[in-house]
Scaffold this motif. Sequence first.
Motif, short mmCIF file in Angstrom:
data_model
loop_
_atom_site.label_atom_id
_atom_site.label_comp_id
_atom_site.label_asym_id
_atom_site.label_seq_id
_atom_site.Cartn_x
_atom_site.Cartn_y
_atom_site.Cartn_z
N ASP A 1 35.01 45.45 47.41
CA ASP A 1 34.30 45.56 46.15
C ASP A 1 34.46 46.97 45.59
OD1 ASP A 1 32.88 46.50 48.33
OD2 ASP A 1 30.93 45.90 47.57
N ASP A 2 33.98 47.17 44.36
CA ASP A 2 34.10 48.46 43.68
C ASP A 2 32.80 48.73 42.93
OD1 ASP A 2 34.95 50.77 42.44
OD2 ASP A 2 36.22 49.76 40.96
N TYR B 1 31.51 46.94 39.67
CA TYR B 1 32.64 46.52 38.85
C TYR B 1 33.51 45.51 39.59
CZ TYR B 1 30.93 50.44 36.22
OH TYR B 1 30.11 51.29 35.53
N THR B 2 34.42 44.91 38.88
CA THR B 2 35.27 43.77 39.25
C THR B 2 34.42 42.50 39.37
OG1 THR B 2 35.30 43.95 41.68
CG2 THR B 2 36.89 45.29 40.45
N HIS B 3 35.11 41.37 39.40
CA HIS B 3 34.41 40.11 39.21
C HIS B 3 35.11 38.96 39.94
CE1 HIS B 3 32.49 42.25 35.91
NE2 HIS B 3 33.70 42.67 35.62
N GLY C 1 35.21 42.67 32.26
CA GLY C 1 35.47 41.64 33.27
C GLY C 1 35.66 40.28 32.63
N HIS D 1 39.19 39.08 40.92
CA HIS D 1 39.82 40.35 40.54
C HIS D 1 39.22 41.48 41.37
CE1 HIS D 1 41.20 43.77 38.34
NE2 HIS D 1 40.09 43.96 37.65
N THR D 2 40.09 42.32 41.95
CA THR D 2 39.61 43.43 42.77
C THR D 2 40.30 44.74 42.41
OG1 THR D 2 41.26 43.04 44.52
CG2 THR D 2 39.13 41.93 44.76
N HIS D 3 39.60 45.84 42.75
CA HIS D 3 40.17 47.20 42.70
C HIS D 3 40.05 47.76 44.11
CE1 HIS D 3 38.21 47.64 38.38
NE2 HIS D 3 39.30 46.89 38.34
N GLY E 1 44.92 46.98 39.66
CA GLY E 1 44.40 46.19 40.76
C GLY E 1 45.08 44.84 40.84
N LEU F 1 44.69 40.29 40.84
CA LEU F 1 43.95 39.11 40.39
C LEU F 1 44.60 37.88 41.00
CD1 LEU F 1 42.65 38.31 36.87
CD2 LEU F 1 44.25 36.70 37.92
#
Length: 262
Positions: free
Chosen positions: A37-38, A41-43, A97, A116-118, A180, A182
């Motif tokens: 996770d970040d 943020y990200t979803h 997002g 979606h990740t960072h 990132g 997806l």
Amino acid sequence: MSLGGGDTSAAQSPKTEAEIRRDLAAAYRVIALKGMDDGIYTHISARLPDGPEGQKRFLLNPFGLMFDEVTVSNLVTVDEEGAILDDPYGHGVNAAGFTIHSAVHMARHDAACVLHTHTVAGVAVSSVREGLMSLNQWSAQFHDAIAYHDYEGIALNLEERQRIIADLGHLNVLMLRNHGTLVCGRSVAEAVKLALNLERSCKAQVAALSMGLTPDPLSDEVAAHTAGQYARAYDKIEASGQDPEWASILRLLDREAPGYIA
């Protein structure tokens, strides 16, 4: 839909809203447990069954909560334009997002979940021109199955949606350059497994290339063969509706983070 997309014959029967909510909340928790996770943020988004008048509905995390705070009961329901239909937490969703997720859901009705990740490894691989290389068995599953989208800044411009879906095409993995990763899945479970496998592929590449030795990529023939083996396995699981790996992940959460079900 294999990793390359397009195979709808292996789709599971639609799940109930309660099952989708459970799976999506579980996805947030396992991504947090894996350190992917970040912050807030990200979803991860999931498609719900259509509303009573055919309304397209999706679940997304409430803005302001970390992934390990997301639960079944605080997920936000939005329509395909981002309008809030139900928001138990009361803070809406992150606009950037939704721009990315709505683009995919609107164009790809086979994508039940978009993740979606960072991550450090994912951002690192997205930041090199070569992208993900077929260096090992893990990364071979993504051979010729990754699309690339050039960075345009924080994704607030709705016009970028068309470029995102054009670049993704029929594939299920998108490397957002300098940004990132997806992935799309026919189910939340499939999206999570793809994301976990993509993450360890990126980690392995970063580790291998940091050794200062000579990379030894797989041949295109072997990588393509391996990718086909993975794709058939994913198809078989989605067609059967029996997913022992996802069941094991849910058991892990029952032990480590049972609060997601609240």
